[in-house]
Design a protein around this motif. Structure first.
Motif, PDB file in Angstrom:
ATOM      1  N   SER A 196       0.838  -1.204   0.000  1.00  0.00           N
ATOM      2  CA  SER A 196       0.000   0.000   0.000  1.00  0.00           C
ATOM      3  C   SER A 196       0.876   1.259   0.000  1.00  0.00           C
ATOM      4  O   SER A 196       1.639   1.453   0.948  1.00  0.00           O
ATOM      5  CB  SER A 196      -0.921   0.007   1.222  1.00  0.00           C
ATOM      6  OG  SER A 196      -1.759   1.146   1.219  1.00  0.00           O
ATOM      7  N   PRO A 197       0.762   2.090  -1.035  1.00  0.00           N
ATOM      8  CA  PRO A 197      -0.029   1.943  -2.253  1.00  0.00           C
ATOM      9  C   PRO A 197       0.342   0.668  -2.996  1.00  0.00           C
ATOM     10  O   PRO A 197       1.508   0.285  -3.033  1.00  0.00           O
ATOM     11  CB  PRO A 197       0.322   3.187  -3.070  1.00  0.00           C
ATOM     12  CG  PRO A 197       0.776   4.193  -2.044  1.00  0.00           C
ATOM     13  CD  PRO A 197       1.462   3.401  -0.997  1.00  0.00           C
ATOM     14  N   SER A 201       1.714   9.270  -1.922  1.00  0.00           N
ATOM     15  CA  SER A 201       0.364   9.160  -1.386  1.00  0.00           C
ATOM     16  C   SER A 201       0.073  10.274  -0.391  1.00  0.00           C
ATOM     17  O   SER A 201       0.983  10.827   0.240  1.00  0.00           O
ATOM     18  CB  SER A 201       0.203   7.797  -0.686  1.00  0.00           C
ATOM     19  OG  SER A 201      -1.039   7.725  -0.011  1.00  0.00           O
ATOM     20  N   ASP A 216      -4.292   3.191  -2.530  1.00  0.00           N
ATOM     21  CA  ASP A 216      -4.049   2.944  -1.106  1.00  0.00           C
ATOM     22  C   ASP A 216      -4.993   1.864  -0.612  1.00  0.00           C
ATOM     23  O   ASP A 216      -6.169   1.825  -0.994  1.00  0.00           O
ATOM     24  CB  ASP A 216      -4.298   4.215  -0.282  1.00  0.00           C
ATOM     25  CG  ASP A 216      -3.312   5.326  -0.601  1.00  0.00           C
ATOM     26  OD1 ASP A 216      -2.106   5.101  -0.446  1.00  0.00           O
ATOM     27  OD2 ASP A 216      -3.770   6.422  -0.997  1.00  0.00           O
TER      28      ASP A 216
END
Length: 376
Positions: A170-171, A205, A178
């Motif tokens: 994640s990402p 992110s 995400d």
């Protein structure tokens, strides 16, 4: 929803036993130690006669410093990373890329022909490759369609007493999104094995890294890297952030000089240039928005998936394979992900410079126009 098996259902980590997760042979290992690990020294004032190096130096006109082995624990580089990430150096491990760290995690925590690990395809391929190399069963729980999120119910049903490691990206790669924080927290809190959270793309992110909460989770290993946002892929420097106990085991099992001296030196120089890092990061995010907006306007593009990374996953309405080949013919190399589960007719496209992105968009538009004429 809580994830449970016969050994779960705890609300805190007071009974977490790290040693119970480590291979028996690793627990008994007598690690290789260089003299420079065993004794503290002042580098400038020391005479190195311990490692059978060539004391007269290398046949290089530009430098005479590479005849010595690199710092096996990368202390100066770790101090710099510690300063930037606001994490103690004792909680940082550096590897020859994240792939070395993934391999180490398997070597330390999984038993061949006995244990299994759980991964969530579509995801980074080395979790599975490394597991197969180590003779560990791979349990796949697919992400949900379209949104690419964790399926907690299926994860719960897949865990058994031989499940030792869970890998979460994640990402996520290749989808770019995400994973929901609450779902990640649920797994970390409820799973009694090791949870590996791969945050290779976290700097792209808007979400905060779990590294800021590493003290809360003794079973969590976070993977980061200098390859992506820092632009140092050629140096091969992966980062693991975890408890001091887990980091100590990684240092015991790793090869003695796993990160080269030149990689450490250049990485420190880059990390000292934070202004340029943030300038490049701002440009990447701006170009990602430009690519997303431009791609959505092209008829052949069926869907542009939301991205929190430095790449975009796009679904092609006509033929991803044909578009891929068209781009190759125009000297543009993207990644065809159409054979991966839940990525049918999808291409993964990295954010380039503005000139590169303009050329890419122009070529996709031309191909789209050609397809329209063909349909007519």
């Amino acid at each position: 929803m809580n994830i449970e098996c016969e050994c779960m259902n705890r609300d805190d980590f007071s009974n977490f036993d790290l040693n119970s997760l480590i291979r028996d042979n690793i627990l008994k290992i007598d690690p290789y130690l260089s003299a420079r690990e065993e004794y503290s020294y002042q580098e400038k004032n020391s005479i190195f006669l311990d490692a059978n190096e060539n004391s007269f130096g290398a046949p290089l006109s530009f430098s005479n410093s590479y005849n010595r082995y690199p710092d096996p624990l990368q202390k100066e580089l770790k101090r710099k990373i510690s300063e930037i990430k606001k994490i103690s150096s004792s909680k940082i491990f550096l590897g020859n890329g994240s792939d070395e760290i993934i391999d180490l995690i398997y070597r330390i925590f999984s038993r061949p022909n006995t244990d299994n690990v759980i991964i969530f395809p579509p995801t980074y391929g080395m979790y599975e490759v490394s597991g197969k190399i180590h003779g560990v069963d791979i349990v796949k729980v697919f992400l949900t369609e379209e949104e690419y999120q964790l399926n907690l119910k299926k994860i719960k049903n897949s865990i058994n007493p031989y499940s030792r490691i869970i890998f979460i990206c994640s990402p996520n790669n290749p989808t770019g999104n995400d994973i929901k924080k609450e779902d990640i927290e649920n797994i970390i809190k409820q799973f009694t094995g090791i949870v590996v959270l791969d945050e290779a793309y976290i700097d792209f992110s808007e979400k905060e890294s779990f590294s800021l909460e590493i003290e809360k989770y003794p079973n969590l290993i976070i993977l980061q890297t200098l390859s992506k946002s820092w632009g140092l892929a050629g140096l091969r420097i992966g980062i693991a952030i975890s408890s001091e106990k887990i980091i100590q085991w990684m240092n015991k099992v790793k090869f003695p000089y796993n990160v080269s001296q030149i990689s450490q030196k250049i990485a420190i120089q880059a990390l000292n240039n934070k202004d340029l890092f943030f300038y490049h990061l701002k440009n990447i995010l701006s170009e990602r928005k430009y690519m997303e907006d431009s791609l959505k306007k092209i008829p052949i593009i069926d869907k542009v998936y939301p991205s929190s990374s430095n790449f975009i996953l796009v679904k092609i309405s006509f033929s991803s394979k044909n578009l891929y080949q068209h781009l190759v013919n125009k000297n543009i190399i993207v990644r065809d992900r159409s054979k991966i589960i839940l990525c049918n007719e999808c291409l993964r496209i990295t954010v380039g410079t503005h000139e590169e992105n303009e050329y890419l968009i122009d070529q996709i538009k031309k191909y789209s126009e050609k397809c329209s004429k063909y349909k007519e």
